[in-house]
Structure formats: C-alpha cells, structure tokens
Design a protein around this motif. Structure first.
Motif, PDB file in Angstrom:
ATOM      1  N   LEU A 158      -2.803   5.672  -6.375  1.00 47.75           N
ATOM      2  CA  LEU A 158      -3.702   4.603  -7.034  1.00 47.75           C
ATOM      3  C   LEU A 158      -2.832   4.125  -8.361  1.00 47.75           C
ATOM      4  CD1 LEU A 158      -7.175   6.287  -6.982  1.00 47.75           C
ATOM      5  CD2 LEU A 158      -6.331   4.543  -5.690  1.00 47.75           C
TER       6      LEU A 158
ATOM      7  N   ILE B 133     -11.593   0.725  -4.255  1.00 44.65           N
ATOM      8  CA  ILE B 133     -10.658  -0.268  -4.835  1.00 44.65           C
ATOM      9  C   ILE B 133     -11.196  -1.360  -5.972  1.00 44.65           C
ATOM     10  CG2 ILE B 133      -9.209  -2.150  -4.108  1.00 44.65           C
ATOM     11  CD1 ILE B 133      -8.147   0.503  -3.472  1.00 44.65           C
TER      12      ILE B 133
ATOM     13  N   LEU C 110      -0.728   1.494  -6.907  1.00 46.75           N
ATOM     14  CA  LEU C 110      -1.494   0.196  -6.521  1.00 46.75           C
ATOM     15  C   LEU C 110      -1.775  -0.537  -7.888  1.00 46.75           C
ATOM     16  CD1 LEU C 110      -4.024   1.382  -3.919  1.00 46.75           C
ATOM     17  CD2 LEU C 110      -2.390  -0.814  -3.710  1.00 46.75           C
TER      18      LEU C 110
ATOM     19  N   THR D 205     -11.637   5.515 -11.973  1.00 53.31           N
ATOM     20  CA  THR D 205     -11.679   5.592 -10.545  1.00 53.31           C
ATOM     21  C   THR D 205     -11.560   7.088 -10.144  1.00 53.31           C
ATOM     22  OG1 THR D 205     -10.768   3.449 -10.195  1.00 53.31           O
ATOM     23  CG2 THR D 205     -10.943   4.858  -8.125  1.00 53.31           C
TER      24      THR D 205
ATOM     25  N   ARG E 180      -7.097  -6.865   0.836  1.00 50.43           N
ATOM     26  CA  ARG E 180      -6.598  -5.562   0.020  1.00 50.43           C
ATOM     27  C   ARG E 180      -7.618  -4.384   0.280  1.00 50.43           C
ATOM     28  NH1 ARG E 180      -6.684  -7.239  -6.126  1.00 50.43           N
ATOM     29  NH2 ARG E 180      -4.830  -8.564  -5.319  1.00 50.43           N
ATOM     30  N   PHE E 181      -8.864  -4.864   0.665  1.00 51.36           N
ATOM     31  CA  PHE E 181      -9.802  -3.505   0.725  1.00 51.36           C
ATOM     32  C   PHE E 181      -9.480  -2.867   2.122  1.00 51.36           C
ATOM     33  CE2 PHE E 181     -13.305  -6.270  -1.381  1.00 51.36           C
ATOM     34  CZ  PHE E 181     -12.798  -5.709  -2.690  1.00 51.36           C
TER      35      PHE E 181
ATOM     36  N   ILE F 163       0.687  -1.193  -0.008  1.00 47.22           N
ATOM     37  CA  ILE F 163      -0.117  -0.178   0.023  1.00 47.22           C
ATOM     38  C   ILE F 163       0.914   1.179   0.077  1.00 47.22           C
ATOM     39  CG2 ILE F 163      -1.668   1.493   1.149  1.00 47.22           C
ATOM     40  CD1 ILE F 163      -2.614  -1.361  -0.249  1.00 47.22           C
TER      41      ILE F 163
ATOM     42  N   ALA G 212      -6.429  -0.800   1.768  1.00 50.42           N
ATOM     43  CA  ALA G 212      -6.313   0.284   1.108  1.00 50.42           C
ATOM     44  C   ALA G 212      -7.000   1.293   1.718  1.00 50.42           C
ATOM     45  CB  ALA G 212      -6.834  -0.038  -0.145  1.00 50.42           C
TER      46      ALA G 212
END
Length: 243
Positions: free
Chosen positions: A89, A160, A92, A190, A133-134, A79, A137
């Motif tokens: 982002l 995400i 990522l 996004t 992952r969520f 992260i 983030a």
C-alpha cells in the motif's frame, strides 16, 4: 512519464512505437492546450506520425484521450508485490502521489476535474481509469488475506477507495500540499479501517469494480476523507445556488 516537446517529432513509423508516441503526444497536447483545443492533427504532428496512423488505431479524439489517460495510469502506477500489505500500500500511495504531482499528472487532473470533466468522453475516461485501478489492485488484497494480514471479507474496491481518498482530497479540495507524509497517512488509515472490519464486503457475493463504482470513486473518496466539514460546505454551496 515525460511530456514530449511542443514541436513536431521525427517520424516514428508504425506499430507499438508509434502508439506509444501518439499516447505521449496526446498527454502533452492535453497539458499545453487543454481538451477543448486538442486535435487529432495536432497530436499526429507532435508524435511524428500521419493522422491516418492515429485514425487506424483510434476512431476519434475522445477514444484517443480515454486510451491515453487509462494507459498512462496503468504504467505510472504499477501494482506492487512486496510480500507485505503495508509496503504494498505504501508503494501504491507513493506512486499515486508522484504521478499526480508531476507535469502529466497535473494535466490529467485539469482534464478530468475541470469543466472538460463534464464532457461524456472525459467522464468515461475517469470511470475507466478507476475501474482499471480497482481491478488491478484485487490481487494485492487477495495476497494479504492469504497471508493473514487482512480479514477474509475485505473488499478490494473499498480498500483502494479508502487509500486514495486522502490523497485526492489534498489534490482536489484542500489547500494543504501533498507531501510524502500524505501517502503514509493514507496507508495507516486504510490498514486501520480494514483490520477493524470497516471495509468488509456488504454481502456474501464478491464485489466487482463496475463502471458505476468507478465513476463515483473520486467523489466518494473525497467525501470520505473530508468528513462532516465537507458536507457542511456542500450544503452551504447548494443553499447559495438555490437562492
């Protein structure tokens, strides 16, 4: 992360070094043989440890694979904290592309989205990976809100999902290759959606990355990226099966 060689490794002892060797060997066996042929004995031989060392940390093959997959994503896709949401982002998305198009990433895709993906233990690995992952983030979104870069009610989970959707769509559905521009496009989509308020939380209560969210993430993301065309394909496929 590199795949280890197919032959038995030198003994590595116990502790953290042994655990890392076992996880790497698990991913290598997964790539070479697939989940159906993967055995704890084969992993132990490849890692250079006794199988009792494996069973001391992991109760069975399923828990070993789940842990190896989850750990792999946690280390291969760190992260970021670059000081700006756009570059966070980008980092990522680019890390995801690089990770999933490498040899280990291709093995992971085969395990999670082929016939083996229907097995409960592999489905659990997929849920755990997305949930992790969520969760990891969330600080990225929180920092962006604090800096005034995103609306205060932006939902980290939805952000995400939206970021990874175009990437997973190209990896798993579309014949189009995953390129450097794929990550950049995902970031632009996004940020546009988040700043327009499309990714706002649906209620005043904070959204959490539950296992149910995680289990549905890949399918929702692919559907979101595919749009109406994918829905038409799914409807046609369902009609064929029913006939």
């Amino acid at each position: 992360m590199e795949l280890s060689s197919s032959g038995p490794a030198r003994p590595v002892g116990r502790g953290r070094k042994a655990q890392e060797a076992v996880r790497a060997a698990t991913l290598a066996e997964l790539a070479d043989k697939g989940y159906a042929e993967l055995t704890v004995e084969g992993v132990a031989q490849r890692a250079g440890v006794h199988k009792t060392t494996v069973y001391r940390r992991w109760k069975d093959r399923a828990s070993l694979v789940v842990d190896a997959l989850a750990e792999r994503f946690a280390t291969d896709i760190p992260i970021p904290d670059t000081g700006a949401i756009e570059t966070d982002l980008q980092a990522l998305a680019q890390a995801l592309v690089q990770s999933m198009t490498g040899p280990v990433g291709r093995a992971v895709q085969t395990a999670m989205y082929s016939d083996a993906g229907r097995l409960p233990e592999i489905a659990e690995a997929r849920r755990r990976i997305f949930a992790d992952r969520f969760r990891r983030a969330e600080p990225v979104v929180a920092r962006a809100i604090d800096r005034g870069e995103l609306p205060a009610d932006t939902d980290p989970v939805e952000l995400i999902k939206t970021l990874v959707a175009p990437i997973h769509f190209r990896l798993l559905v579309s014949p189009d290759p995953v390129e450097e521009g794929t990550a950049d496009l995902a970031v632009r989509i996004t940020l546009a959606a988040a700043r327009a308020g499309v990714l706002a939380k649906g209620s005043p209560a904070p959204a959490t990355a539950t296992e149910a969210d995680a289990g549905q993430a890949a399918d929702e993301g692919a559907a979101r990226a595919a749009g109406p065309q994918a829905s038409t394909k799914r409807s046609a496929s369902a009609g064929t099966k029913s006939s």
